[in-house]
Every structure is written in C-alpha cells, then in structure tokens.
Design a protein around this motif. Sequence first.
Motif, PDB file in Angstrom:
ATOM      1  N   PRO A 153       0.791  -1.245   0.000  1.00 12.34           N
ATOM      2  CA  PRO A 153       0.000   0.000   0.000  1.00 12.34           C
ATOM      3  C   PRO A 153       0.819   1.288   0.000  1.00 12.34           C
ATOM      4  CG  PRO A 153       0.100  -0.916   2.209  1.00 12.34           C
ATOM      5  CD  PRO A 153       0.862  -1.865   1.330  1.00 12.34           C
ATOM      6  N   ARG A 154       2.125   1.215   0.303  1.00 13.17           N
ATOM      7  CA  ARG A 154       2.944   2.432   0.434  1.00 13.17           C
ATOM      8  C   ARG A 154       2.960   3.189  -0.902  1.00 13.17           C
ATOM      9  NH1 ARG A 154       8.010   4.156   3.151  1.00 13.17           N
ATOM     10  NH2 ARG A 154       8.685   5.864   1.814  1.00 13.17           N
ATOM     11  N   ASN A 155       2.828   4.480  -0.848  1.00 15.57           N
ATOM     12  CA  ASN A 155       2.568   5.379  -1.984  1.00 15.57           C
ATOM     13  C   ASN A 155       1.176   5.044  -2.543  1.00 15.57           C
ATOM     14  OD1 ASN A 155       2.467   6.970  -4.314  1.00 15.57           O
ATOM     15  ND2 ASN A 155       4.690   7.051  -4.401  1.00 15.57           N
ATOM     16  N   ALA A 164      10.795  -4.388  -4.431  1.00 13.82           N
ATOM     17  CA  ALA A 164      11.113  -3.400  -5.482  1.00 13.82           C
ATOM     18  C   ALA A 164      11.065  -1.985  -4.912  1.00 13.82           C
ATOM     19  CB  ALA A 164      10.156  -3.557  -6.667  1.00 13.82           C
ATOM     20  N   VAL A 165      11.837  -1.764  -3.825  1.00 11.82           N
ATOM     21  CA  VAL A 165      11.958  -0.418  -3.254  1.00 11.82           C
ATOM     22  C   VAL A 165      13.326   0.149  -3.633  1.00 11.82           C
ATOM     23  CG1 VAL A 165      10.461  -1.048  -1.318  1.00 11.82           C
ATOM     24  CG2 VAL A 165      12.942  -1.225  -1.048  1.00 11.82           C
ATOM     25  N   HIS A 166      13.529   1.443  -3.410  1.00  6.55           N
ATOM     26  CA  HIS A 166      14.832   2.066  -3.668  1.00  6.55           C
ATOM     27  C   HIS A 166      15.912   1.290  -2.901  1.00  6.55           C
ATOM     28  CE1 HIS A 166      18.051   5.041  -3.553  1.00  6.55           C
ATOM     29  NE2 HIS A 166      17.469   5.593  -4.608  1.00  6.55           N
ATOM     30  N   ALA A 209      18.430   2.046  -1.170  1.00  2.44           N
ATOM     31  CA  ALA A 209      18.768   2.552   0.173  1.00  2.44           C
ATOM     32  C   ALA A 209      17.687   2.194   1.198  1.00  2.44           C
ATOM     33  CB  ALA A 209      18.965   4.069   0.115  1.00  2.44           C
ATOM     34  N   LYS A 210      16.482   1.831   0.725  1.00  2.00           N
ATOM     35  CA  LYS A 210      15.379   1.535   1.640  1.00  2.00           C
ATOM     36  C   LYS A 210      15.147   0.032   1.818  1.00  2.00           C
ATOM     37  CE  LYS A 210      12.874   5.795   0.639  1.00  2.00           C
ATOM     38  NZ  LYS A 210      11.751   6.410  -0.081  1.00  2.00           N
ATOM     39  N   ALA A 211      15.939  -0.789   1.119  1.00  3.02           N
ATOM     40  CA  ALA A 211      15.653  -2.228   1.062  1.00  3.02           C
ATOM     41  C   ALA A 211      15.733  -2.891   2.436  1.00  3.02           C
ATOM     42  CB  ALA A 211      16.596  -2.906   0.075  1.00  3.02           C
TER      43      ALA A 211
HETATM   44  N1  LIG Z   1      13.307   1.083 -12.628  1.00  6.85           N
HETATM   45  C1  LIG Z   1      13.785   0.021 -13.255  1.00  6.85           C
HETATM   46  O1  LIG Z   1      13.683  -0.133 -14.486  1.00  6.85           O
HETATM   47  C2  LIG Z   1      14.469  -1.057 -12.441  1.00  6.85           C
HETATM   48  C3  LIG Z   1      14.984  -2.206 -13.076  1.00  6.85           C
HETATM   49  C4  LIG Z   1      15.566  -3.211 -12.301  1.00  6.85           C
HETATM   50  C5  LIG Z   1      15.638  -3.071 -10.918  1.00  6.85           C
HETATM   51  N2  LIG Z   1      15.154  -1.938 -10.341  1.00  6.85           N
HETATM   52  C6  LIG Z   1      15.217  -1.841  -8.871  1.00  6.85           C
HETATM   53  O2  LIG Z   1      13.889  -1.774  -8.405  1.00  6.85           O
HETATM   54  C7  LIG Z   1      13.829  -0.977  -7.235  1.00  6.85           C
HETATM   55  C8  LIG Z   1      12.696   0.023  -7.373  1.00  6.85           C
HETATM   56  O3  LIG Z   1      12.974   0.892  -8.457  1.00  6.85           O
HETATM   57  P1  LIG Z   1      11.843   1.844  -9.022  1.00  6.85           P
HETATM   58  O4  LIG Z   1      12.443   2.540 -10.177  1.00  6.85           O
HETATM   59  O5  LIG Z   1      10.572   1.085  -9.175  1.00  6.85           O
HETATM   60  O6  LIG Z   1      11.702   2.865  -7.768  1.00  6.85           O
HETATM   61  P2  LIG Z   1      10.445   3.760  -7.362  1.00  6.85           P
HETATM   62  O7  LIG Z   1       9.691   4.204  -8.562  1.00  6.85           O
HETATM   63  O8  LIG Z   1      10.976   4.781  -6.389  1.00  6.85           O
HETATM   64  O9  LIG Z   1       9.478   2.757  -6.563  1.00  6.85           O
HETATM   65  C9  LIG Z   1       9.750   2.308  -5.284  1.00  6.85           C
HETATM   66  C10 LIG Z   1       8.422   2.237  -4.533  1.00  6.85           C
HETATM   67  O10 LIG Z   1       8.674   1.630  -3.265  1.00  6.85           O
HETATM   68  C11 LIG Z   1       7.911   2.330  -2.278  1.00  6.85           C
HETATM   69  N3  LIG Z   1       8.484   2.103  -0.944  1.00  6.85           N
HETATM   70  C12 LIG Z   1       9.445   2.790  -0.297  1.00  6.85           C
HETATM   71  N4  LIG Z   1       9.672   2.243   0.919  1.00  6.85           N
HETATM   72  C13 LIG Z   1       8.831   1.192   1.038  1.00  6.85           C
HETATM   73  C14 LIG Z   1       8.575   0.237   2.058  1.00  6.85           C
HETATM   74  N5  LIG Z   1       9.255   0.246   3.227  1.00  6.85           N
HETATM   75  N6  LIG Z   1       7.648  -0.721   1.836  1.00  6.85           N
HETATM   76  C15 LIG Z   1       6.958  -0.757   0.677  1.00  6.85           C
HETATM   77  N7  LIG Z   1       7.139   0.143  -0.327  1.00  6.85           N
HETATM   78  C16 LIG Z   1       8.066   1.091  -0.159  1.00  6.85           C
HETATM   79  C17 LIG Z   1       8.000   3.770  -2.728  1.00  6.85           C
HETATM   80  O11 LIG Z   1       7.026   4.552  -2.095  1.00  6.85           O
HETATM   81  P3  LIG Z   1       7.345   6.117  -1.768  1.00  6.85           P
HETATM   82  O12 LIG Z   1       7.307   6.812  -3.099  1.00  6.85           O
HETATM   83  O13 LIG Z   1       6.229   6.486  -0.847  1.00  6.85           O
HETATM   84  O14 LIG Z   1       8.710   6.172  -1.128  1.00  6.85           O
HETATM   85  C18 LIG Z   1       7.808   3.616  -4.243  1.00  6.85           C
HETATM   86  O15 LIG Z   1       6.432   3.570  -4.572  1.00  6.85           O
HETATM   87  C19 LIG Z   1      15.205  -0.330  -7.056  1.00  6.85           C
HETATM   88  O16 LIG Z   1      15.886  -0.981  -6.012  1.00  6.85           O
HETATM   89  C20 LIG Z   1      15.919  -0.579  -8.367  1.00  6.85           C
HETATM   90  O17 LIG Z   1      17.299  -0.821  -8.200  1.00  6.85           O
HETATM   91  C21 LIG Z   1      14.565  -0.936 -11.055  1.00  6.85           C
END
Ligand SMILES: NC(=O)c1ccc[n+]([C@@H]2O[C@H](COP(=O)([O-])OP(=O)(O)OC[C@H]3O[C@@H](n4cnc5c(N)ncnc54)[C@H](OP(=O)(O)O)[C@@H]3O)[C@@H](O)[C@H]2O)c1
Length: 252
Positions: free
Chosen positions: A31-33, A65-67, A69-71
């Motif tokens: 549910p976050r975001n 699939a969080v940032h 730094a937040k994993a």
């Molecule tokens: N983007 C890509 O194409 C891609 C490809 C391969 C791997 N990845 C990996 O996937 C991860 C996510 O990337 P992204 O681009 O999807 O990032 P993103 O758009 O920032 O999405 C991350 C989501 O996680 C939520 N979140 C933060 N803390 C949380 C928690 N404690 N519990 C549940 N949800 C939480 C965030 O909510 P808030 O906005 O409220 O903080 C946000 O909605 C990264 O680690 C990245 O290395 C990304």
Amino acid sequence: MKIGILGVGHLAGYLVPGLLREPAFELLLSPRNAEKARALSERHDLPVAPDAETLVRRSEVVLLAVHPAKAADAVEGLPWRAGQTLVSLCAGVPLDSLAAAQPAALARAMPITAASIGESPTSLWPDLPAARQVLAPLGPVIALPGEAAFETATVAAAAYGWLQGLIGALAEWETQAGLPPETARALIAQTTRAAAAIVQARPEASVEALTRDVCTPGGITELGLDHLERAEAFGPWREACDAVLARLEGGG
Ligand SMILES: NC(=O)c1ccc[n+]([C@@H]2O[C@H](COP(=O)([O-])OP(=O)(O)OC[C@H]3O[C@@H](n4cnc5c(N)ncnc54)[C@H](OP(=O)(O)O)[C@@H]3O)[C@@H](O)[C@H]2O)c1
C-alpha cells in the motif's frame, strides 16, 4: 501461486503485466505510496494489501522493489516464515543486508522493463526454484553462480538503457537525413533486434567473426566500423560498464 510486490513504483508498473502473462499467479500490491498503488490496482484489477505485514503473511513469494537505500528497512520486522521466498530486485543490495527476512529463502534478480512484454533477460542468484518460476513469464531467466557474478550481470541491465540511447541517436540521424520519424524508429529498432537475433542464432560463431562476416572488404559497413574504431567509440562503453560495476559493488 500467491505473489506479493513490496514497493509499487516504476519497476512494478512493468512487472505486473509481465507476471499476469501467467494466469496461475495471484498478485497482491503493497500500500505504500497510495496513489501509485491505487493506479496500478485499478489498471490491472489487483488487490492492495492493507499493510506490509498482511502482504508478507498472504504471499508465497515476495518481490522487493523499493529504492536500494530503503531495502533493508523495508524487510525489517515483517512476519517472514520458512518455506517462503523473498526475491530482491534492488540493484547493488547484497543479500546479507536482507538477513532480517530469514527464515524466508532469499534470492536476487534483475529484470528490465521489457518484463512487461515477456522479453526481459532476468539475472537470478541463487537459482531458487520458486524464484525461477515467478520470473519465467518475464522472459529468459539467467542463473548466475555467485553474488559477484550477479553484480557483473547487472551491468547489462544498465546497458539496456544505453542501447535504447543508441537506437534513439541512429533514428534521429535517419530522421534529420530525411526519413519520416516513425519509419526511422521502426527501421533502427528492427535492425537492432536483427543484430541481436543473429548473434543468438549462431552460438558456434564468435561475435567478432559475425561482425567480420558483414564487412564486405571496401564496403559501407567496414567504412563505418573503421571510423568508429579509429574514434575509439567502444572505449567509453567499456568505461561506463566499469563505472556501473564500481557503483554496484559499493552498494547500489
Ligand atoms: N526502474 C527500473 O527499471 C528497475 C529495473 C531493475 C531493478 N530496479 C530496482 O527496483 C527498485 C525500485 O525501483 P523503481 O524505479 O521502481 O523505484 P520507485 O519508482 O521509487 O518505486 C519504489 C516504490 O517503493 C515504495 N516504498 C518505499 N519504501 C517502502 C517500504 N518500506 N515498503 C513498501 N514500499 C516502499 C516507494 O514509495 P514512496 O514513493 O512512498 O517512497 C515507491 O512507490 C530499485 O531498487 C531498483 O534498483 C529498477
């Protein structure tokens, strides 16, 4: 299989349509975001868990699939159990830092956005059967023998974006030279797909031999390749790979 997605942002938007290619999968969103969770839920008619605890309790496999730094914080204090699998998709986050999710089995995977159309080469380590099963609808799963190899493989996920940049540059040149933009885009995209397809279809030949094969002596491909090599055009690509690997080894 019940699959929870913990972190519904940019990547999750591409994972969901890929995962839904497998009708046996039941997806649950975190549910976050709330805005992003609602949008994804409405687009694909999927349930959103009331909280992360419920998501973990109801899922057999959880995709993280969080940032990066937040994993570690995201998995802390949740009701993980034996027999469950957590697959972290977070770039540069070592499995050690997710130890709070034990006794769940832990794995790392690196899909790319082509997961949405079943074309992602998804690196996986270790090769856990439940993780492999969940990733299979996203495209070919490529198992790596260890965490260092997994980081090296992750550089390819970054190169995916650079290759799109190259497609854009070539299509832009074709457009400026007079082709309609949509023709230029289709031509260069299909040419890129063709170059990759022939490399995949001829594993017995080295890539160098295949490249030589398309270079007629004195011809146009040789002319352009000689120009690129004199300009050391491939050097910056290797340097970009080095820079990305250094970042990944430093923690994402
Ligand atoms: N983007 C890509 O194409 C891609 C490809 C391969 C791997 N990845 C990996 O996937 C991860 C996510 O990337 P992204 O681009 O999807 O990032 P993103 O758009 O920032 O999405 C991350 C989501 O996680 C939520 N979140 C933060 N803390 C949380 C928690 N404690 N519990 C549940 N949800 C939480 C965030 O909510 P808030 O906005 O409220 O903080 C946000 O909605 C990264 O680690 C990245 O290395 C990304």
